[in-house]
Design a protein around this motif. Structure first.
Motif, mmCIF file in Angstrom:
data_model
loop_
_atom_site.group_PDB
_atom_site.id
_atom_site.type_symbol
_atom_site.label_atom_id
_atom_site.label_comp_id
_atom_site.label_asym_id
_atom_site.label_seq_id
_atom_site.Cartn_x
_atom_site.Cartn_y
_atom_site.Cartn_z
ATOM 1 N N PRO A 152 5.100 -3.418 6.421
ATOM 2 C CA PRO A 152 3.820 -2.695 6.468
ATOM 3 C C PRO A 152 2.664 -3.492 5.867
ATOM 4 O O PRO A 152 1.522 -3.383 6.337
ATOM 5 C CB PRO A 152 4.108 -1.423 5.656
ATOM 6 C CG PRO A 152 5.584 -1.224 5.775
ATOM 7 C CD PRO A 152 6.162 -2.610 5.780
ATOM 8 N N MET A 153 2.953 -4.278 4.818
ATOM 9 C CA MET A 153 1.894 -5.114 4.243
ATOM 10 C C MET A 153 1.466 -6.198 5.219
ATOM 11 O O MET A 153 0.274 -6.483 5.384
ATOM 12 C CB MET A 153 2.388 -5.762 2.943
ATOM 13 C CG MET A 153 2.670 -4.796 1.822
ATOM 14 S SD MET A 153 3.105 -5.667 0.293
ATOM 15 C CE MET A 153 3.542 -4.265 -0.750
ATOM 16 N N TYR A 198 1.705 -6.133 8.488
ATOM 17 C CA TYR A 198 0.936 -5.493 9.570
ATOM 18 C C TYR A 198 -0.496 -5.237 9.109
ATOM 19 O O TYR A 198 -1.455 -5.467 9.861
ATOM 20 C CB TYR A 198 1.577 -4.164 9.967
ATOM 21 C CG TYR A 198 2.991 -4.257 10.485
ATOM 22 C CD1 TYR A 198 3.452 -5.402 11.131
ATOM 23 C CD2 TYR A 198 3.879 -3.196 10.324
ATOM 24 C CE1 TYR A 198 4.752 -5.473 11.612
ATOM 25 C CE2 TYR A 198 5.178 -3.255 10.802
ATOM 26 C CZ TYR A 198 5.611 -4.410 11.445
ATOM 27 O OH TYR A 198 6.890 -4.472 11.912
ATOM 28 N N GLN A 199 -0.649 -4.740 7.886
ATOM 29 C CA GLN A 199 -1.971 -4.407 7.364
ATOM 30 C C GLN A 199 -2.855 -5.648 7.281
ATOM 31 O O GLN A 199 -4.033 -5.620 7.656
ATOM 32 C CB GLN A 199 -1.821 -3.775 5.976
ATOM 33 C CG GLN A 199 -3.080 -3.116 5.437
ATOM 34 C CD GLN A 199 -3.322 -1.763 6.081
ATOM 35 O OE1 GLN A 199 -2.427 -1.172 6.670
ATOM 36 N NE2 GLN A 199 -4.546 -1.267 5.970
ATOM 37 N N GLY A 243 -4.530 -5.453 10.814
ATOM 38 C CA GLY A 243 -5.391 -4.327 10.438
ATOM 39 C C GLY A 243 -6.763 -4.382 11.074
ATOM 40 O O GLY A 243 -7.239 -3.397 11.662
ATOM 41 N N PRO A 267 -9.273 -1.853 7.066
ATOM 42 C CA PRO A 267 -7.928 -1.985 6.477
ATOM 43 C C PRO A 267 -7.893 -1.730 4.975
ATOM 44 O O PRO A 267 -6.822 -1.598 4.401
ATOM 45 C CB PRO A 267 -7.562 -3.447 6.788
ATOM 46 C CG PRO A 267 -8.379 -3.799 7.979
ATOM 47 C CD PRO A 267 -9.669 -3.065 7.799
ATOM 48 N N GLN A 268 -9.075 -1.623 4.359
ATOM 49 C CA GLN A 268 -9.127 -1.339 2.933
ATOM 50 C C GLN A 268 -8.931 0.143 2.645
ATOM 51 O O GLN A 268 -8.475 0.519 1.562
ATOM 52 C CB GLN A 268 -10.469 -1.798 2.353
ATOM 53 C CG GLN A 268 -10.511 -1.902 0.843
ATOM 54 C CD GLN A 268 -9.668 -3.046 0.304
ATOM 55 O OE1 GLN A 268 -9.673 -4.141 0.849
ATOM 56 N NE2 GLN A 268 -8.933 -2.807 -0.778
ATOM 57 N N ARG A 307 -4.444 3.060 6.434
ATOM 58 C CA ARG A 307 -3.145 2.417 6.650
ATOM 59 C C ARG A 307 -2.922 2.228 8.141
ATOM 60 O O ARG A 307 -3.059 3.157 8.929
ATOM 61 C CB ARG A 307 -2.015 3.279 6.079
ATOM 62 C CG ARG A 307 -0.620 2.703 6.340
ATOM 63 C CD ARG A 307 0.452 3.643 5.838
ATOM 64 N NE ARG A 307 0.562 4.852 6.618
ATOM 65 C CZ ARG A 307 1.333 4.989 7.704
ATOM 66 N NH1 ARG A 307 2.027 3.956 8.163
ATOM 67 N NH2 ARG A 307 1.385 6.136 8.340
ATOM 68 N N LEU A 308 -2.554 1.009 8.521
ATOM 69 C CA LEU A 308 -2.304 0.729 9.930
ATOM 70 C C LEU A 308 -0.949 1.303 10.355
ATOM 71 O O LEU A 308 0.081 1.009 9.737
ATOM 72 C CB LEU A 308 -2.318 -0.784 10.175
ATOM 73 C CG LEU A 308 -1.903 -1.216 11.600
ATOM 74 C CD1 LEU A 308 -2.884 -0.694 12.635
ATOM 75 C CD2 LEU A 308 -1.771 -2.736 11.682
ATOM 76 N N TYR A 349 -7.962 -6.149 0.488
ATOM 77 C CA TYR A 349 -6.596 -5.837 0.920
ATOM 78 C C TYR A 349 -5.805 -7.091 1.305
ATOM 79 O O TYR A 349 -4.566 -7.088 1.277
ATOM 80 C CB TYR A 349 -6.636 -4.872 2.107
ATOM 81 C CG TYR A 349 -7.082 -5.506 3.407
ATOM 82 C CD1 TYR A 349 -6.156 -5.953 4.342
ATOM 83 C CD2 TYR A 349 -8.441 -5.658 3.711
ATOM 84 C CE1 TYR A 349 -6.558 -6.540 5.523
ATOM 85 C CE2 TYR A 349 -8.846 -6.242 4.890
ATOM 86 C CZ TYR A 349 -7.908 -6.682 5.802
ATOM 87 O OH TYR A 349 -8.308 -7.261 6.982
ATOM 88 N N ILE A 369 -5.759 1.513 -0.460
ATOM 89 C CA ILE A 369 -4.617 0.859 0.159
ATOM 90 C C ILE A 369 -3.612 0.377 -0.891
ATOM 91 O O ILE A 369 -2.395 0.362 -0.649
ATOM 92 C CB ILE A 369 -5.072 -0.306 1.071
ATOM 93 C CG1 ILE A 369 -3.953 -0.681 2.054
ATOM 94 C CG2 ILE A 369 -5.512 -1.501 0.248
ATOM 95 C CD1 ILE A 369 -3.583 0.398 3.020
#
Length: 592
Positions: free
Chosen positions: A59-60, A62-63, A67, A91-92, A95-96, A238, A395
């Motif tokens: 997830p990080m 991806y973000q 993002g 993205p800040q 959440r993507l 982020y 985030i």
């Protein structure tokens, strides 16, 4: 010489081996046993850390890398701020949802999570086979070297060229990492089993495997700690999450480096030395040395094994392995055991990995996956309508919450379950624990499938049932499917048999992660129902397995039923190899 051969019947050779192994089987629990468990356990800690840490890293990634591409637009003024002005989505503060946003997100995410399992499958088959062909010692430590190199590669992954994005490069490194992790399964289990005494063999193997739970917990704690260090930087930008996931993946290098030296200095197991290499004298010397070290108050003592190494470079049965393997497992009673160990592990891993690698739904249900959606009256033109929208988020706080949620899940059921198995496996036996675990998991998953609509709205009842299921995964088949294959096969095929069983489990894991798990969020009832049925089938297959508690490895695999090293397994050697084994025993007898 012929008279000497005749004066040493195979039955006396078997008797000497049996007496020597009896000393090993009846030895008191001592420092050598502690060392064996620690050396194997540190490796397993690293295995599980590296394997499960990816679920929080993705997830990080991806973000950071996707993002800005997929997060666009503005929040409605009704939830933006008190001035009724719109707030841009970035993205800040958003959440993507990569799975929904990316055209092929569900399958890309599943592949990245399963890439390590694909590598595991290869590593378990290859190292399982090599453990029987080259010896346990010669390959013990090689898998950790692979893991160290690939951990560094994973932590430094980046886009290389068009078509080789950070996700592609990371997936390739994770696959290679999985080969090393997979190789650790058969070799660590078999070495521990063959050095252990009968009374504590199950406890020792289960203790090695219990480090998987500690590794899972350590991964979640590592994220909490790293995020705490980088909090100001991540809240400012982020993209500083890039440091968090790389450092956390890289931490897995530390325990692996610590264990490499000790693994490379572990001696060959006396059972392999005697039964496969035919070096009975070396095996007897090693047993003596083990018993001496066992009474010394240190876990760092080691010794050279030059004779065993010399024999390992010249395997005496090179041409007969596959013939003997086919002959042994061609017998229905032997194949039935291999099928049962393989299928039980397969059934377990479908559900275990399907749930463990895809925990976002579970985290959402216990309110550790970001803020809940808000009911907001949104005005569009002249119309006002009620919409459920996710408000802006911090985030850093989102990822910190997720890490804390994983710590809670690990502590609630996962880690305690492993150690209940360690404490009770000799008292209860392997089969009862496995049957009990499969039965309770079947009931829990079935109950959740039937009452999902209610449970998904009630946090406490869901968490109780999910925790019970997690506890009995570990105090049940997740531990015993690792232990039993290390005990039920003859020395000659023990590592290969364990590797095949473990690889079958990883095939189940791949199905759970890629074919079933991705649909948990959208169709939880069907997924849980499928998992429950598969768990029940694992329960049924368990009845084909023998109980191994309190019995020697030779008794379990019926190696003592016929004299001679290879004939213990029910398979005859070629004439040349049998003479070599007998000749070695005769030479040993002459020098006594």
């Amino acid at each position: 010489m012929q008279q000497q051969l005749d004066s040493q019947p195979i039955s006396s050779i078997a008797s000497r081996r049996a007496v020597a192994f009896a000393h090993l089987d009846e030895a008191s629990l001592g420092w050598f046993h502690v060392r064996a468990v620690l050396v194997a356990g540190v490796g397993f800690f690293t295995d599980s850390y590296d394997m499960f840490v990816i679920s929080q890293a993705l997830p990080m990634i991806y973000q950071i890398y996707y993002g800005s591409q997929y997060i666009q637009g503005e929040f409605p003024s009704e939830i933006s701020n008190s001035n009724n002005s719109s707030l841009a989505k970035t993205p800040q503060n958003v959440r993507l949802d990569f799975i929904s946003a990316h055209p092929n997100g569900v399958h890309v995410d599943a592949w990245l999570k399963a890439s390590t399992s694909w590598g595991n499958l290869v590593g378990q088959l290859v190292f399982g086979y090599l453990g029987d062909r080259l010896g346990r010692k010669r390959i013990y430590g090689v898998e950790l070297v692979i893991m160290c190199v690939c951990t560094i590669g994973s932590a430094l992954s980046s886009s290389l060229a068009q078509g080789f994005s950070v996700l592609v490069v990371l997936g390739l490194w994770r696959f290679c990492l999985g080969i090393g992790i997979g190789g650790d399964y058969p070799v660590s289990c078999v070495i521990t089993a063959e050095f252990a005494n009968v009374r504590y063999r199950g406890t020792m193997i289960a203790a090695v495997f219990a480090m998987q739970g500690i590794g899972i917990l350590a991964g979640a704690i590592a994220y909490v700690a790293t995020l705490a260090v980088f909090k100001p930087l991540v809240q400012a930008d982020y993209k500083n999450l890039d440091h968090v996931w790389r450092i956390t993946l890289g931490i897995g290098l530390i325990p692996a480096l610590f264990a490499i030296y000790f693994r490379l200095t572990v001696p060959e197991t006396p059972r392999f030395t005697a039964d496969v290499m035919g070096a009975t004298q070396t095996a007897l010397n090693d047993i003596e040395q083990i018993l001496i070290v066992n009474n010394i108050g240190t876990v760092t003592t080691s010794w050279g094994n030059e004779t065993a190494h010399e024999f390992a470079n010249k395997p005496v049965e090179k041409l007969s392995f596959f013939t003997d393997f086919k002959a042994y497992f061609g017998q229905r009673k032997n194949f039935k055991i291999l099928f049962a160990t393989s299928y039980c592990w397969f059934a377990l891993d479908v559900a275990w990995y399907g749930l463990a690698i895809n925990q976002s739904t579970v985290l959402s249900l216990i309110n550790f996956n970001g803020p809940s959606k808000m009911a907001v009256n949104v005005t569009i033109g002249n119309k006002t309508q009620l919409q459920y929208l996710t408000p802006p988020i911090d985030i850093w706080d989102f990822f910190h919450q997720t890490a804390l949620g994983n710590v809670i899940i690990s502590m609630a059921g996962t880690v305690p379950g492993y150690w209940f198995t360690v404490a009770l496996i000799e008292r209860m036996g392997r089969k009862p624990i496995q049957i009990m675990g499969f039965a309770i998991i079947t009931a829990c998953l079935g109950f959740m499938a039937v009452f999902w609509d209610t449970l998904s709205q009630q946090q406490v009842p869901f968490l109780i049932i999910f925790t019970i299921a997690q506890f009995f995964f570990q105090f049940g088949p997740n531990a015993t499917t690792f232990v039993i294959p290390g005990e039920v096969f003859p020395t000659r095929f023990r590592s290969t048999g364990h590797g095949i069983s473990a690889a079958s489990g990883k095939f189940g894991a791949i199905l759970g992660i890629q074919a079933v798990g991705p649909y948990f969020a959208s169709n939880a009832v069907a997924v849980l129902g499928v998992f429950s049925v598969i768990m029940f089938s694992g329960l049924v297959a368990t009845f084909w397995l023998p109980e191994t508690a309190g019995r020697s490895l030779e008794e379990i695999s019926r190696e003592d039923s016929v004299g001679g090293a290879s004939r213990r397994s029910g398979v005859g050697l070629s004439a040349t190899n049998e003479v070599l084994l007998v000749q070695d025993d005769v030479d040993w007898a002459l020098v006594q």
